[in-house]
Structure formats: C-alpha cells, structure tokens
Design an enzyme around this catalytic site. Structure first.
Site, PDB file in Angstrom:
ATOM      1  N   HIS A  62       0.905  -1.271  -0.113  1.00  9.37           N
ATOM      2  CA  HIS A  62       0.015   0.047  -0.006  1.00  9.37           C
ATOM      3  C   HIS A  62       0.998   1.101  -0.013  1.00  9.37           C
ATOM      4  O   HIS A  62       1.668   1.428   0.844  1.00  9.37           O
ATOM      5  CB  HIS A  62      -0.749   0.019   1.257  1.00  9.37           C
ATOM      6  N   LYS A  72       5.377   6.350   7.460  1.00 12.72           N
ATOM      7  CA  LYS A  72       4.760   5.467   8.615  1.00 12.72           C
ATOM      8  C   LYS A  72       5.849   4.664   9.329  1.00 12.72           C
ATOM      9  O   LYS A  72       7.211   4.568   8.756  1.00 12.72           O
ATOM     10  CB  LYS A  72       3.617   4.306   7.984  1.00 12.72           C
ATOM     11  N   TYR A 132       1.291   1.018  14.002  1.00 14.34           N
ATOM     12  CA  TYR A 132       1.814   1.755  13.122  1.00 14.34           C
ATOM     13  C   TYR A 132       1.235   3.143  13.044  1.00 14.34           C
ATOM     14  O   TYR A 132       0.136   3.521  13.386  1.00 14.34           O
ATOM     15  CB  TYR A 132       2.021   1.354  11.701  1.00 14.34           C
ATOM     16  N   ASP A 168      -6.120  -6.606  -2.334  1.00 13.19           N
ATOM     17  CA  ASP A 168      -4.489  -6.793  -2.543  1.00 13.19           C
ATOM     18  C   ASP A 168      -4.016  -7.792  -3.362  1.00 13.19           C
ATOM     19  O   ASP A 168      -3.163  -7.764  -3.935  1.00 13.19           O
ATOM     20  CB  ASP A 168      -4.037  -7.176  -1.147  1.00 13.19           C
TER      21      ASP A 168
END
Ligand SMILES: Cc1cn([C@H]2C[C@H](O)[C@@H](COP(=O)(O)OP(=O)(O)O[C@H]3O[C@@H](C)C(=O)[C@@H](O)[C@H]3O)O2)c(=O)[nH]c1=O
Length: 176
Positions: A62, A72, A132, A168
């Site tokens: 992603h 991130k 995260y 995905d």
C-alpha cells in the site's frame, strides 16, 4: 533509539535501547526529538493497530497517490511479521527495489518507511498485532497498491500468503 540504514534510502530500522532493571526494561516507542536528531522528518498523527488472525496473512502493498504520500513507522507488538518496503520514487537510485525486515514483539524492532514507498507485510505467527504511526490522517481517496508478487519487484517472501483480501490480490501489474 538506534537508527540503521537499509539498502533503500530513507527506510530505516529503528531498535530500542532498553534501560533494564530488576523489573524488566524501559523502552522509548517513539520520540520526535530522536527522530529529528537522526535527520528524519516525521510527525506522528493517527496510530493504528491491525490484528491478523491467521498465520501468513498478507496486507499490502500500500501507498498513496502522488501529492498525498505519507510516511509510517511500523512495529509488531504481538507475534511476528516480514515487513517490506518497495521504493516507488522514480528519482531514487533504488527505484523499484525492495527491502524486507523481520519485526517481532520480543525485539521490539521498528521500521520507518518514508513517503514514496509502498508497504506491506506477511504475518509469521497467528494472532499477530501490528501497530503503526502515520504522518497523515486516514484518507482512503488516495489509496493505491501494487501486487505482492508483481514481477516488477520480485519480492522474496518467506512463504506464500494463506490469507489475503481480494483488493490486495488483484492489483494490476506495475507500470512505472
Ligand atoms: C488504514 C485505515 C483503515 N481504516 C478502515 C478502512 C477499512 O474499513 C478497514 C480496513 O482497511 P484496509 O483494508 O485498508 O487495512 P489494511 O489492509 O490493514 O491497510 C494497511 O495496510 C498496511 C500494509 C499499511 O501500510 C497501512 O498504511 C494500511 O494501508 O479499516 C480506517 O478506518 N483507518 C485507517 O487508517
């Protein structure tokens, strides 16, 4: 916190520096001053925890649309993951290359992923939690992805996914 470079510029392994005593250990999970001192431009906003039930669950890869990129800082707080970043910055010397790092709850190792990289992970244990921190609040309009097994990257995963969602699994081949 100790910052170690990977082969992808800006993707950094972040290890805690535990202060141990008879009760256990104290670790900084995130410190803006230490990030800034290491030359990392990152301010955390939203913090997410993703729980994956099954062994070999794959989430990713992603990233965000141009102009909406986000950084991130990823850590595995229960279980273990193989965490991967792919460099999608066309002007980077490592464009289209990937790096993978084992993150687990016992090492408390983290991975910092800068803007312009795609991110994903494979769980290496059942009931794995991944926490995260994000540089921007959630905005699904900018969501983009590349496929975990896209030959453009050749990511060497430690196992094939046993669980992956349709989105995905079906990103088209990367054209870049
Ligand atoms: C990421 C996110 C999802 N959601 C919602 C949307 C959806 O209903 C549900 C699950 O979202 P997703 O399927 O996108 O979750 P997931 O596939 O776990 O998405 C995450 O994957 C890893 C690899 C990343 O790098 C993250 O940035 C993020 O993209 O949670 C939020 O409300 N806030 C958020 O910040």
């Amino acid at each position: 916190m100790r910052f170690t470079k990977t082969e992808i510029p800006g993707v950094l392994i972040v290890d805690p520096e535990p202060r141990k005593d008879e009760r256990g250990a104290f670790n900084r999970a995130y410190c803006p001053d230490e990030f800034a001192a290491a030359g990392i431009d990152f301010t955390s906003t939203q913090i997410n925890i993703a729980r994956s039930t099954h062994l070999h669950t794959l989430r990713g890869m992603h990233h965000k649309a141009p102009g909406m990129e986000e950084a991130k800082f990823v850590r595995c707080t229960r279980g273990a993951i193989f965490d991967v970043a792919v460099d999608l910055r066309p002007d980077s010397p490592t464009y289209r290359r990937w790096t993978g790092v084992l993150l687990d709850h016992s090492s408390m190792r983290g991975l910092f992923i800068p803007e312009g990289c795609s991110h994903g992970y494979l769980t290496l244990a059942p009931d794995t939690d991944v926490l995260y921190q994000m540089s921007r609040p959630f905005n699904p309009e900018g969501d983009r992805g590349v496929r975990w097994d896209d030959p453009a990257f050749g990511i060497r995963w430690p196992a094939a996914p046993a669980m992956i969602n349709r989105r995905d699994a079906t990103y088209p081949d990367f054209e870049g």
